[in-house]
Design an enzyme around this catalytic site. Structure first.
Site, short mmCIF file in Angstrom:
data_model
loop_
_atom_site.label_atom_id
_atom_site.label_comp_id
_atom_site.label_asym_id
_atom_site.label_seq_id
_atom_site.Cartn_x
_atom_site.Cartn_y
_atom_site.Cartn_z
N ARG A 36 82.17 13.38 14.26
CA ARG A 36 82.73 14.49 15.03
C ARG A 36 81.66 15.33 15.73
O ARG A 36 81.97 16.20 16.56
CB ARG A 36 83.59 15.39 14.11
CG ARG A 36 84.91 14.73 13.73
CD ARG A 36 85.60 15.50 12.59
NE ARG A 36 85.05 15.15 11.28
CZ ARG A 36 85.39 15.76 10.14
NH1 ARG A 36 86.24 16.77 10.15
NH2 ARG A 36 84.87 15.37 8.98
N GLN A 94 72.56 4.16 1.26
CA GLN A 94 73.93 3.63 1.29
C GLN A 94 74.06 2.89 2.62
O GLN A 94 74.17 3.51 3.67
CB GLN A 94 74.92 4.81 1.23
CG GLN A 94 76.37 4.37 1.12
CD GLN A 94 77.34 5.53 1.38
OE1 GLN A 94 77.02 6.50 2.06
NE2 GLN A 94 78.54 5.42 0.85
N SER A 424 36.01 39.00 39.47
CA SER A 424 37.25 38.26 39.74
C SER A 424 36.98 36.90 40.37
O SER A 424 35.96 36.70 41.01
CB SER A 424 38.12 39.07 40.71
OG SER A 424 38.48 40.28 40.09
N ARG A 459 27.98 31.58 44.88
CA ARG A 459 29.01 31.42 45.91
C ARG A 459 28.30 31.29 47.24
O ARG A 459 27.11 31.62 47.36
CB ARG A 459 29.95 32.63 45.91
CG ARG A 459 29.25 33.93 46.23
CD ARG A 459 30.19 35.12 46.11
NE ARG A 459 29.48 36.35 46.39
CZ ARG A 459 29.66 37.49 45.75
NH1 ARG A 459 30.53 37.57 44.77
NH2 ARG A 459 28.99 38.56 46.10
#
Ligand code: UD1
Ligand code: CA
Length: 501
Positions: A36, A94, A424, A459
């Site tokens: 079910r 079982q 940043s 950079r």
């Protein structure tokens, strides 16, 4: 058989719940498919408030002194046995599900002495104290067999307890019951206490003469009565009778456990702004004075100390949160430790093996994985740190990234010393070490170690071409003589606009 019907009912008031250690064996039935449920997962593995229902049942059993706990597995046994493998129980398979009576016989009751407690693996709301009470009342009763019953408002598909002059006569399954029997509100919880000797004697006598053609354990009641054995009933709570057979019952069971947890937290002094919209698993501990906002889910072995505040829509699993921590809305924490008075979020994602130091700040859209983040350090905006050690008092600028995963598919570490200032939009290409007090210029791609106290800038140099923009204006006015407006340059004349195409 007892002559006086009144003596066979035993209610729940008994105070002394001590049971004889090692006299009891438990047999848990968990082989059914759960048709079910309409789900490919074996029914007993469906989670109730976060844990497979069978695991919860076994955990409650294990708090009582059983000599042995035997579990009958069948449908999906490989999955079920894998899940319960670490719980110290013994599985019996079982191979064909021929009914509850057949299931018990698979658990080799012929090997047993003493008393046996039989119960279903699909009654997830049972508590250890219910089990203790059932066992101690049976020990005091001198019965051969007891059926644990409960009065419920909606007995539905549960077996009905049929009595005559107070004495239990039979358990009748709903599908085999008459309209009159279906009115009975006292039901079979699927729990039985039985002397091992009696069980051995009666099990082989169970037949399969019923609607389903299965060997029903319920038949043991009439068989015992026929043999003149002493059969009684033990009344228990309706929660003990709550069996899960459908998805809707599964959801109800989870809700009941979440409600129960919310109530017990509030009783102990935890503030829940809306107890109906928090999902806190039983295994979680929260100390008094902490506030939990609506729509928060807290799972597993999470521990939260006092004076924390957990804002809406947070998900926290297996984490440790110290005193005074503020977790802001929408944060996701998994297997992390947050130390005293730190602030997390909104919208932070902290992944396993991350430790956030005291009074540190981790802000919005920050992800960390396997990071030791020092006390009073800050990473407040749009950052990814993975496999990193960050010292104390470090400022991690917005948009910082540790490039921890290399093309060789290995992970490398970034070490950032105390009091470093990271500008940043910095990338750290690991492995890399930044000495204490160093300063990293914004927009740097750091590929080499930086010595303490140094400034590192990595950079492209900024160049200026004097008056370069003026020729754009000139080109425009030449090509547009009609109204003199300074319109954008025609693309054929201008390098920059070509690049953006
Ligand atoms: C059973 C009882 C019913 C009781 C109810 C309580 C029978 C015939 N009926 O009904 O009186 O009110 O429990 O929930 O016993 N199982 C096996 N092997 C099998 C069949 C079942 O291990 O061959 C296990 C299932 O996995 C489950 C438990 O036994 O955990 C009960 O089986 P289920 O089919 O759910 O029984 P119910 O119809 O609910
Ligand atoms: Ca059931």
């Amino acid at each position: 058989m007892l002559k006086n019907g009144n003596t066979q009912k035993n209610n729940n008031n008994s105070e002394d719940r001590s049971v004889s250690p090692d006299r009891w064996t438990a047999i848990v039935l968990a082989a059914g498919k759960g048709t079910r449920m309409n789900s490919p997962l074996p029914k007993v593995l469906h989670p109730v408030a976060g844990r497979p229902m069978l695991v919860r049942v076994l955990e409650q059993l294990k708090r009582q002194p059983f000599a042995e706990i035997r579990v009958v597995t069948g449908f999906g046994y490989h999955l079920v046995e894998a899940v319960i493998g670490a719980l110290g129980v013994v599985s019996y398979r079982q191979s064909e599900q021929k009914g509850t009576g057949h299931a018990v016989s698979v658990a080799r009751p012929e090997q047993l002495d003493g008393d046996v407690l039989i119960l279903n693996g699909d009654h997830p709301l049972i508590e250890s104290e219910d089990i203790a009470s059932i066992m101690s009342r049976f020990e005091k009763s001198h019965w051969d067999l007891a059926v644990v019953t409960a009065e419920v408002t909606h007995p539905g598909s549960l077996g009905r307890i049929v009595r005559h002059l107070g004495q239990i006569k039979a358990i009748v399954e709903a599908q085999d019951a008459s309209a009159q029997t279906l009115q009975i509100k006292e039901v079979n919880t699927g729990i039985y206490c039985v002397k091992a000797q009696v069980l051995k004697e009666l099990l082989p006598l169970i037949s399969n003469q019923n609607t389903k053609g299965e060997y029903y354990l319920t038949e043991i009641v009439t068989l015992a009565l026929e043999k003149g054995l002493k059969v009684g009933t033990l009344e228990s709570h309706s929660r003990v009778a709550f069996g899960v057979n459908t998805q809707s019952e599964l959801a109800q069971a989870s809700q009941i456990l979440f409600d129960q947890k919310a109530r017990s937290l509030m009783d102990s002094g935890v503030l829940l702004l809306n107890p109906n919209s928090v999902y806190i698993e039983e295994t979680v501990t929260i100390e008094p004075g902490t506030a939990i906002y609506p729509n928060v889910m807290i799972r597993g072995r999470t521990r939260i100390a006092s004076f924390c505040s957990i804002e809406p829509n947070c998900f926290i699993v297996d984490s440790e949160i110290e005193r005074g921590v503020h977790i802001k809305a929408g944060s996701y924490l998994e297997r992390v430790k947050i130390m005293k008075e730190a602030q997390i979020g909104p919208y932070a994602r902290l992944r396993p093996e991350t430790v956030i130091g005291e009074q540190a700040q981790v802000g919005n859209f920050v992800e960390m994985k396997k990071v030791k983040f020092g006390s009073q350090s800050k990473a407040n905006h749009l950052t990814y740190l993975g496999d990193a050690e960050v010292g104390i008092g470090v400022n991690i600028g917005c948009g910082t990234i540790t490039c921890n995963y290399a093309v060789d598919r290995k992970k490398y570490k970034t070490v950032i010393g105390d009091h470093v200032f990271v500008g940043s939009d910095t990338q750290f290409v690991a492995p890399v070490t930044i000495g204490e007090h160093a300063v990293i210029g914004s927009g740097s791609t750091i590929t080499k170690d930086v010595p303490p106290w140094a400034l590192a800038v990595a950079r492209a140099h900024q160049i200026h071409r004097e008056d370069w923009a003026k020729k754009l204006v000139k080109n425009t006015s030449e090509s547009d003589s009609s109204d003199g407006d300074k319109l954008p340059p025609k693309e054929k004349n201008t390098e920059p606009s070509k690049e953006t195409r």
